[in-house]
Enzyme design. Sequence first.
Site, PDB file in Angstrom:
ATOM      1  CD  GLU A   1      29.069  85.107  59.791  1.00  0.00           C
ATOM      2  OE1 GLU A   1      30.015  84.976  59.131  1.00  0.00           O
ATOM      3  OE2 GLU A   1      28.694  83.983  59.432  1.00  0.00           O
TER       4      GLU A   1
ATOM      5  CG  LEU B   1      33.152  86.279  59.499  1.00  0.00           C
ATOM      6  CD1 LEU B   1      34.173  85.197  60.987  1.00  0.00           C
ATOM      7  CD2 LEU B   1      33.300  87.327  59.208  1.00  0.00           C
TER       8      LEU B   1
ATOM      9  CD  GLU C   1      34.042  77.760  56.814  1.00  0.00           C
ATOM     10  OE1 GLU C   1      34.897  76.958  57.147  1.00  0.00           O
ATOM     11  OE2 GLU C   1      33.011  77.215  57.149  1.00  0.00           O
TER      12      GLU C   1
ATOM     13  CE  LYS D   1      25.337  85.109  56.352  1.00  0.00           C
ATOM     14  NZ  LYS D   1      26.222  84.907  57.426  1.00  0.00           N
TER      15      LYS D   1
ATOM     16  CG  ASN E   1      26.188  84.424  53.199  1.00  0.00           C
ATOM     17  OD1 ASN E   1      27.188  84.545  52.638  1.00  0.00           O
ATOM     18  ND2 ASN E   1      26.003  82.843  53.484  1.00  0.00           N
TER      19      ASN E   1
ATOM     20  N   GLY F   1      32.544  74.923  38.573  1.00  0.00           N
ATOM     21  CA  GLY F   1      32.857  73.766  39.195  1.00  0.00           C
ATOM     22  C   GLY F   1      32.023  73.132  39.552  1.00  0.00           C
TER      23      GLY F   1
ATOM     24  N   GLY G   1      29.436  74.801  49.245  1.00  0.00           N
ATOM     25  CA  GLY G   1      29.419  73.617  49.943  1.00  0.00           C
ATOM     26  C   GLY G   1      29.544  74.759  51.537  1.00  0.00           C
TER      27      GLY G   1
ATOM     28  CB  CYS H   1      27.536  80.266  55.431  1.00  0.00           C
ATOM     29  SG  CYS H   1      28.870  80.536  56.460  1.00  0.00           S
TER      30      CYS H   1
ATOM     31  CE  LYS I   1      24.620  78.109  58.998  1.00  0.00           C
ATOM     32  NZ  LYS I   1      24.069  77.998  59.749  1.00  0.00           N
TER      33      LYS I   1
END
Length: 440
Positions: free
Chosen positions: A152, A154, A156, A208, A212, A257, A261, A264, A267
Amino acid sequence: MRVSVIGCGHLGIPHAAAMAALGHEVIGVDVDRDKVARLNAGECPIFEPGLPELLAEHTASGALRFTTDITEAAAFAELHFIGVGTPIDADGRSYDNSQVYGAIRQLAPHLTTACTIVGKSTVTVGTAEQVTALAQRLAPAGTDVTVVWNPEFLREGHAVQDTLRPDRIIAGVTGAEGEKAIREVYAAILDTGVPLFVCDLATAELAKGAANTFLGLKISYINAVANMCEAAGGDISRIVEILGIDPRIGAGGMQPGLGYGGGCLPKDVRAFTASAKQLGADDAVALLLAAERINESRTGVAMELITEALGDQHLQGTRVTVLGAAFKPNTSDVRESPALALALALHRVGAAVTVHDPQAVTNAMLRNPELDYTADLTAALTGTELVALATEWPQYRQIDPGTLVDLPANPVLVDCRTTIDPDRWRAAGWKVRQLGRPRK
């Protein structure tokens, strides 16, 4: 198709509702009886824009239901999505895949006919191959059980949109049956022109983590440049504009900034670093560890800016309002929230901290009960001496500083997300500091 979604959290609930919206018959499975009861009543236990409406619509129609009985799902569905959690392991580096293997051990013994298991959880490379072997060994259907890895992507706060209108779909397969199942379950999406990348299992798993981790690197990079702006008197907002116009770079995901956090990115960066180490890719390890160090330093950078902004005033006893508890806007998720990390750092040096958030107060109270919280923005800002903007909720951009009451003579705003118009606050008598921007 008849579809099951095993694991109903931040991933599983939006995915189950979206599958129903695509026209499938869906059953969701979770071990939490209270959560299942709420979901069957059409109530959404997490905050996600658009999800409550989608959930209510499809539970009411009967297209979507939830259960704690995995045998019911095994008998019902021809395709099973695995969306359980993979938190960071006790070593602090790799994924804890125990929930994935646990779901397979519970599901597989009840699979008596040909079906497809589709893994969506983020896992260490090599896991999908092990899941395949385990499922086919435990299932009465044996090798008629096909495993596909479909990670995925996604965000949030955008989970419904990202499920129904993704920018890509990845399918790690071992044969034609897996690809056929993925094309069928996502047919309505693929028909709109969304690209499907069919690859082997390992490529899907690595893709994936690579995606990220690149986002984490991008955030850490711009925060490192923000530190240089602090030292040189430059303006990070202008640099983001200058870099972002380059099509090879782009401004998306390059917001300076407090760092990244949530459940996803932290980790995934750690676990991808661990995978790089296992594979002997030492240069990649060094690069990724540097990104981690920069991200972890952001609370200290913000604390230094706050201390400088206060001048001779000590933080001990200072009334501080931290705006934001969620790790980003449009979610109630506080996992590894930089905003909460900053609030805790202020609390530990003796500041009287009150935290406000439009959605995440309840979750934050459970995670860090030592802090004071309020869901009333006016109450949070009344009488405060220092405001630290830590999560870029749009509500905070709409604050009129001229209407705030019971303020000290020289209130301070430290904008850790560089999203506030500083001139409005200065005009109302506030001393304003922003990360990576010139100090006026």
